[in-house]
Design an enzyme around this catalytic site. Structure first.
Site, PDB file in Angstrom:
ATOM      1  N   TYR A 144       0.847  -1.197   0.000  1.00  0.00           N
ATOM      2  CA  TYR A 144       0.000   0.000   0.000  1.00  0.00           C
ATOM      3  C   TYR A 144       0.882   1.246   0.000  1.00  0.00           C
ATOM      4  O   TYR A 144       1.593   1.518   0.960  1.00  0.00           O
ATOM      5  CB  TYR A 144      -0.888  -0.033   1.244  1.00  0.00           C
ATOM      6  N   LYS A 169      -1.148  -1.035  -4.216  1.00  0.00           N
ATOM      7  CA  LYS A 169      -2.351  -0.223  -4.007  1.00  0.00           C
ATOM      8  C   LYS A 169      -1.907   1.215  -3.784  1.00  0.00           C
ATOM      9  O   LYS A 169      -1.067   1.482  -2.924  1.00  0.00           O
ATOM     10  CB  LYS A 169      -3.142  -0.738  -2.798  1.00  0.00           C
TER      11      LYS A 169
END
Length: 314
Positions: A144, A169
Protein backbone atom coordinates in the site's frame (compact mmCIF):
# COMPACT_ATOMS: atom_id res chain seq x y z
CA UNK A 1 -3.11 -21.94 1.13
CA UNK A 2 -3.77 -19.60 -1.81
CA UNK A 3 -0.79 -19.15 -4.13
CA UNK A 4 0.33 -15.80 -5.48
CA UNK A 5 -0.86 -16.74 -8.94
CA UNK A 6 -4.25 -17.90 -7.65
CA UNK A 7 -4.89 -14.74 -5.65
CA UNK A 8 -3.68 -12.50 -8.48
CA UNK A 9 -6.07 -14.30 -10.82
CA UNK A 10 -9.04 -14.02 -8.47
CA UNK A 11 -8.44 -10.35 -7.71
CA UNK A 12 -7.68 -9.52 -11.32
CA UNK A 13 -11.18 -10.46 -12.44
CA UNK A 14 -13.28 -7.32 -11.81
CA UNK A 15 -16.46 -9.18 -10.84
CA UNK A 16 -17.47 -6.57 -8.27
CA UNK A 17 -16.19 -3.97 -5.82
CA UNK A 18 -13.49 -4.81 -3.31
CA UNK A 19 -15.12 -4.77 0.13
CA UNK A 20 -13.35 -3.22 3.14
CA UNK A 21 -15.67 -3.99 6.06
CA UNK A 22 -15.75 -1.87 9.19
CA UNK A 23 -14.99 -3.50 12.54
CA UNK A 24 -18.04 -3.50 14.85
CA UNK A 25 -17.80 -2.82 18.58
CA UNK A 26 -20.41 -3.70 21.17
CA UNK A 27 -21.73 -1.45 23.98
CA UNK A 28 -18.77 -2.37 26.17
CA UNK A 29 -16.31 -1.41 23.43
CA UNK A 30 -15.18 -4.94 22.60
CA UNK A 31 -15.20 -6.35 19.06
CA UNK A 32 -18.60 -7.82 18.20
CA UNK A 33 -17.75 -10.83 16.06
CA UNK A 34 -21.40 -11.75 15.48
CA UNK A 35 -22.14 -8.38 13.90
CA UNK A 36 -18.84 -8.54 12.03
CA UNK A 37 -19.78 -11.85 10.47
CA UNK A 38 -23.18 -10.46 9.50
CA UNK A 39 -21.51 -7.42 7.91
CA UNK A 40 -19.10 -9.61 5.93
CA UNK A 41 -21.89 -11.99 4.92
CA UNK A 42 -24.08 -9.14 3.67
CA UNK A 43 -21.21 -7.74 1.62
CA UNK A 44 -20.36 -11.04 -0.02
CA UNK A 45 -24.03 -11.79 -0.69
CA UNK A 46 -24.36 -8.32 -2.29
CA UNK A 47 -21.60 -9.06 -4.80
CA UNK A 48 -18.21 -8.15 -3.33
CA UNK A 49 -15.26 -9.59 -5.27
CA UNK A 50 -13.04 -9.82 -2.18
CA UNK A 51 -13.02 -9.00 1.52
CA UNK A 52 -10.14 -6.87 2.84
CA UNK A 53 -10.39 -7.50 6.58
CA UNK A 54 -8.91 -5.25 9.26
CA UNK A 55 -7.43 -2.69 6.92
CA UNK A 56 -7.86 1.10 7.03
CA UNK A 57 -11.67 1.17 7.04
CA UNK A 58 -11.59 -1.73 9.52
CA UNK A 59 -9.52 0.30 12.01
CA UNK A 60 -6.44 -1.91 11.88
CA UNK A 61 -4.64 0.68 14.02
CA UNK A 62 -7.16 0.25 16.86
CA UNK A 63 -7.15 -3.54 17.13
CA UNK A 64 -5.09 -5.73 19.41
CA UNK A 65 -3.31 -8.66 17.74
CA UNK A 66 -5.85 -11.03 19.29
CA UNK A 67 -8.81 -8.99 18.01
CA UNK A 68 -7.18 -8.78 14.59
CA UNK A 69 -6.79 -12.54 14.33
CA UNK A 70 -10.32 -13.16 15.59
CA UNK A 71 -11.74 -10.83 12.92
CA UNK A 72 -9.69 -12.35 10.11
CA UNK A 73 -10.71 -15.84 11.21
CA UNK A 74 -14.37 -14.74 11.29
CA UNK A 75 -14.11 -13.25 7.79
CA UNK A 76 -12.55 -16.44 6.46
CA UNK A 77 -15.27 -18.56 8.05
CA UNK A 78 -18.06 -16.35 6.77
CA UNK A 79 -16.81 -16.15 3.18
CA UNK A 80 -16.24 -19.93 3.11
CA UNK A 81 -14.03 -19.62 0.05
CA UNK A 82 -16.58 -17.76 -2.06
CA UNK A 83 -14.24 -14.78 -2.35
CA UNK A 84 -10.65 -14.23 -1.16
CA UNK A 85 -9.92 -12.65 2.22
CA UNK A 86 -6.99 -10.23 2.37
CA UNK A 87 -5.86 -9.01 5.80
CA UNK A 88 -3.99 -5.86 6.80
CA UNK A 89 -0.46 -5.97 8.20
CA UNK A 90 1.42 -2.95 9.44
CA UNK A 91 3.58 -1.06 11.95
CA UNK A 92 7.34 -1.74 12.06
CA UNK A 93 8.88 -4.71 10.28
CA UNK A 94 8.80 -7.08 13.25
CA UNK A 95 5.17 -6.33 14.12
CA UNK A 96 4.08 -6.35 10.48
CA UNK A 97 5.63 -9.80 10.12
CA UNK A 98 3.83 -10.91 13.28
CA UNK A 99 0.47 -9.68 11.95
CA UNK A 100 1.23 -11.46 8.68
CA UNK A 101 1.73 -14.73 10.56
CA UNK A 102 -1.45 -14.19 12.57
CA UNK A 103 -3.37 -13.63 9.33
CA UNK A 104 -1.89 -16.78 7.82
CA UNK A 105 -2.83 -18.81 10.88
CA UNK A 106 -6.37 -17.41 10.66
CA UNK A 107 -6.69 -18.66 7.07
CA UNK A 108 -6.33 -15.42 5.10
CA UNK A 109 -5.62 -15.66 1.38
CA UNK A 110 -3.33 -12.63 1.23
CA UNK A 111 -2.01 -9.49 2.90
CA UNK A 112 -2.33 -5.76 2.38
CA UNK A 113 0.97 -4.41 3.69
CA UNK A 114 0.25 -1.01 5.23
CA UNK A 115 2.87 1.79 5.54
CA UNK A 116 5.40 1.32 8.35
CA UNK A 117 4.79 3.21 11.56
CA UNK A 118 5.68 6.94 11.46
CA UNK A 119 9.23 6.81 10.14
CA UNK A 120 10.05 8.41 6.80
CA UNK A 121 12.45 5.91 5.24
CA UNK A 122 14.50 5.88 2.06
CA UNK A 123 13.77 3.58 -0.85
CA UNK A 124 16.34 1.00 0.23
CA UNK A 125 14.80 0.72 3.70
CA UNK A 126 11.25 0.54 2.35
CA UNK A 127 12.23 -2.20 -0.07
CA UNK A 128 13.86 -4.21 2.71
CA UNK A 129 10.81 -3.74 4.95
CA UNK A 130 8.31 -5.07 2.42
CA UNK A 131 10.59 -7.91 1.36
CA UNK A 132 10.85 -9.04 4.98
CA UNK A 133 7.08 -8.85 5.40
CA UNK A 134 6.63 -10.88 2.20
CA UNK A 135 9.13 -13.46 3.45
CA UNK A 136 7.36 -13.87 6.81
CA UNK A 137 4.64 -16.12 5.36
CA UNK A 138 3.72 -17.79 2.06
CA UNK A 139 0.78 -15.37 1.74
CA UNK A 140 0.71 -13.14 -1.38
CA UNK A 141 1.27 -9.46 -0.54
CA UNK A 142 -0.16 -6.22 -1.92
CA UNK A 143 1.91 -3.18 -0.94
CA UNK A 144 0.00 0.00 0.00
CA UNK A 145 1.57 3.25 -1.20
CA UNK A 146 0.57 6.33 0.80
CA UNK A 147 1.75 8.82 3.42
CA UNK A 148 5.30 7.79 4.43
CA UNK A 149 5.54 4.88 1.99
CA UNK A 150 5.95 6.42 -1.47
CA UNK A 151 7.95 4.53 -4.07
CA UNK A 152 9.92 5.43 -7.15
CA UNK A 153 9.09 3.41 -10.26
CA UNK A 154 12.45 1.68 -9.85
CA UNK A 155 11.52 0.51 -6.34
CA UNK A 156 8.18 -0.83 -7.53
CA UNK A 157 10.04 -2.78 -10.22
CA UNK A 158 12.09 -4.39 -7.44
CA UNK A 159 8.94 -5.06 -5.42
CA UNK A 160 7.39 -6.72 -8.47
CA UNK A 161 10.47 -8.93 -8.75
CA UNK A 162 10.13 -10.01 -5.13
CA UNK A 163 8.65 -13.44 -4.57
CA UNK A 164 5.21 -13.15 -3.00
CA UNK A 165 4.52 -9.50 -3.83
CA UNK A 166 1.71 -9.39 -6.39
CA UNK A 167 0.51 -5.80 -6.50
CA UNK A 168 0.54 -2.15 -5.50
CA UNK A 169 -2.35 -0.22 -4.01
CA UNK A 170 -2.02 3.53 -4.48
CA UNK A 171 -3.39 5.92 -1.87
CA UNK A 172 -1.20 8.84 -2.94
CA UNK A 173 -3.06 10.09 -6.00
CA UNK A 174 -0.07 11.18 -8.10
CA UNK A 175 -1.21 10.04 -11.54
CA UNK A 176 2.05 11.03 -13.21
CA UNK A 177 3.99 8.85 -10.78
CA UNK A 178 1.54 5.98 -11.20
CA UNK A 179 1.72 6.13 -14.99
CA UNK A 180 5.51 6.00 -14.87
CA UNK A 181 5.32 3.14 -12.38
CA UNK A 182 2.91 1.10 -14.51
CA UNK A 183 5.14 1.71 -17.54
CA UNK A 184 8.34 0.74 -15.73
CA UNK A 185 6.94 -2.52 -14.35
CA UNK A 186 5.33 -3.41 -17.68
CA UNK A 187 8.72 -2.92 -19.36
CA UNK A 188 10.98 -4.55 -16.77
CA UNK A 189 8.80 -7.27 -15.22
CA UNK A 190 6.29 -8.53 -17.79
CA UNK A 191 3.44 -10.36 -16.12
CA UNK A 192 0.27 -9.82 -14.14
CA UNK A 193 1.34 -7.35 -11.44
CA UNK A 194 -1.84 -5.84 -9.99
CA UNK A 195 -2.65 -2.17 -9.39
CA UNK A 196 -5.37 -0.78 -7.13
CA UNK A 197 -6.75 2.70 -6.63
CA UNK A 198 -6.75 3.05 -2.85
CA UNK A 199 -7.72 6.69 -2.45
CA UNK A 200 -10.58 7.40 -0.04
CA UNK A 201 -13.83 7.06 -2.03
CA UNK A 202 -11.82 5.71 -4.95
CA UNK A 203 -14.81 5.85 -7.29
CA UNK A 204 -14.29 9.63 -7.49
CA UNK A 205 -10.97 9.13 -9.33
CA UNK A 206 -11.43 5.72 -10.91
CA UNK A 207 -12.16 6.95 -14.43
CA UNK A 208 -8.72 8.56 -14.43
CA UNK A 209 -7.03 5.52 -12.87
CA UNK A 210 -8.56 3.13 -15.40
CA UNK A 211 -7.14 5.27 -18.18
CA UNK A 212 -3.57 4.66 -16.97
CA UNK A 213 -3.97 0.93 -16.42
CA UNK A 214 -5.28 0.69 -12.84
CA UNK A 215 -8.58 -1.22 -13.11
CA UNK A 216 -9.06 -2.27 -9.48
CA UNK A 217 -10.20 -0.07 -6.59
CA UNK A 218 -11.33 -0.24 -2.99
CA UNK A 219 -14.89 0.79 -2.23
CA UNK A 220 -15.75 2.08 1.23
CA UNK A 221 -19.16 3.10 -0.13
CA UNK A 222 -19.91 -0.59 -0.66
CA UNK A 223 -20.11 -0.91 3.16
CA UNK A 224 -23.26 1.20 3.40
CA UNK A 225 -24.62 1.67 -0.13
CA UNK A 226 -23.74 -1.53 -2.00
CA UNK A 227 -26.42 -0.96 -4.65
CA UNK A 228 -24.81 2.35 -5.61
CA UNK A 229 -21.29 0.90 -5.53
CA UNK A 230 -22.34 -2.05 -7.69
CA UNK A 231 -24.10 0.20 -10.21
CA UNK A 232 -21.01 2.36 -10.52
CA UNK A 233 -18.73 -0.67 -10.88
CA UNK A 234 -21.01 -2.11 -13.56
CA UNK A 235 -21.00 1.23 -15.41
CA UNK A 236 -17.19 1.24 -15.44
CA UNK A 237 -16.95 -2.33 -16.72
CA UNK A 238 -19.59 -1.79 -19.41
CA UNK A 239 -18.32 1.63 -20.48
CA UNK A 240 -21.59 3.28 -19.46
CA UNK A 241 -20.21 6.78 -18.99
CA UNK A 242 -23.66 8.36 -18.60
CA UNK A 243 -24.44 6.26 -15.51
CA UNK A 244 -20.98 6.78 -14.08
CA UNK A 245 -21.24 10.54 -14.49
CA UNK A 246 -24.75 10.62 -13.03
CA UNK A 247 -23.57 8.82 -9.89
CA UNK A 248 -20.43 10.92 -9.64
CA UNK A 249 -22.39 14.15 -9.86
CA UNK A 250 -25.34 13.21 -7.69
CA UNK A 251 -23.82 10.87 -5.10
CA UNK A 252 -20.04 10.54 -5.01
CA UNK A 253 -19.06 14.19 -5.25
CA UNK A 254 -21.48 15.24 -2.46
CA UNK A 255 -20.23 12.36 -0.33
CA UNK A 256 -16.58 13.28 -0.89
CA UNK A 257 -17.31 16.90 -0.01
CA UNK A 258 -19.02 15.79 3.19
CA UNK A 259 -16.18 13.42 4.02
CA UNK A 260 -13.73 16.30 3.72
CA UNK A 261 -15.50 18.21 6.52
CA UNK A 262 -14.05 16.09 9.34
CA UNK A 263 -10.76 14.44 10.17
CA UNK A 264 -11.07 10.68 10.21
CA UNK A 265 -14.36 10.77 8.33
CA UNK A 266 -12.97 8.30 5.78
CA UNK A 267 -13.65 5.75 8.55
CA UNK A 268 -16.17 7.26 10.97
CA UNK A 269 -18.55 8.52 8.27
CA UNK A 270 -18.52 5.09 6.64
CA UNK A 271 -19.31 3.48 9.97
CA UNK A 272 -22.18 5.93 10.44
CA UNK A 273 -23.45 4.90 7.03
CA UNK A 274 -23.46 1.23 8.03
CA UNK A 275 -25.50 2.13 11.13
CA UNK A 276 -27.94 4.10 8.94
CA UNK A 277 -28.42 0.93 6.92
CA UNK A 278 -29.59 -0.86 10.08
CA UNK A 279 -26.55 -2.76 11.28
CA UNK A 280 -25.34 -1.62 14.71
CA UNK A 281 -21.57 -1.62 14.32
CA UNK A 282 -20.99 0.78 17.21
CA UNK A 283 -18.76 3.83 17.20
CA UNK A 284 -15.14 4.25 16.14
CA UNK A 285 -12.38 3.83 18.70
CA UNK A 286 -10.15 6.74 19.74
CA UNK A 287 -8.29 8.63 18.44
CA UNK A 288 -11.02 8.76 15.76
CA UNK A 289 -14.28 10.47 16.69
CA UNK A 290 -17.89 10.27 15.60
CA UNK A 291 -19.25 12.57 12.87
CA UNK A 292 -21.35 15.56 13.83
CA UNK A 293 -25.08 14.86 14.00
CA UNK A 294 -25.80 17.27 11.15
CA UNK A 295 -23.23 15.50 9.01
CA UNK A 296 -24.89 12.14 9.65
CA UNK A 297 -28.22 13.65 8.58
CA UNK A 298 -26.58 14.95 5.43
CA UNK A 299 -25.12 11.50 4.81
CA UNK A 300 -28.60 9.98 5.02
CA UNK A 301 -29.79 12.48 2.40
CA UNK A 302 -26.88 11.62 0.10
CA UNK A 303 -27.60 7.90 0.40
CA UNK A 304 -31.27 8.53 -0.34
CA UNK A 305 -30.28 10.56 -3.39
CA UNK A 306 -28.02 7.75 -4.58
CA UNK A 307 -30.86 5.25 -4.44
CA UNK A 308 -33.16 7.71 -6.20
CA UNK A 309 -30.64 8.01 -9.03
CA UNK A 310 -30.72 4.25 -9.46
CA UNK A 311 -34.52 4.29 -9.61
CA UNK A 312 -34.46 7.07 -12.21
CA UNK A 313 -32.16 5.00 -14.41
CA UNK A 314 -34.56 2.03 -14.54
Amino acid sequence: MTSSADLAHRLGIPSGPLFFPVTPYGPDGSVDLGVYRAHVRQGVDAGAAAVFACCGTGEFHALTPEEFQDCVRAAVAETAGRVPVVAGAGYGTALAARYARLAAAAGADGLLALPPYLVVAGQEGLLRHYREVAAATPLPVIVYQRDNAVFTPETVVELARTEGIIGLKDGLGDLDLMQRTVSAVRTEVPGDFLYFNGLPTAEQTQLAYRAIGVPLYSSAVFCFAPEVALAFHRALVEGDRATADRLLDGFYRPFVELRARGRGYAVSLVKAGVRLRGLDVGEVRPPLHEPDEDHVKRLAQIIERGHALLEEAR
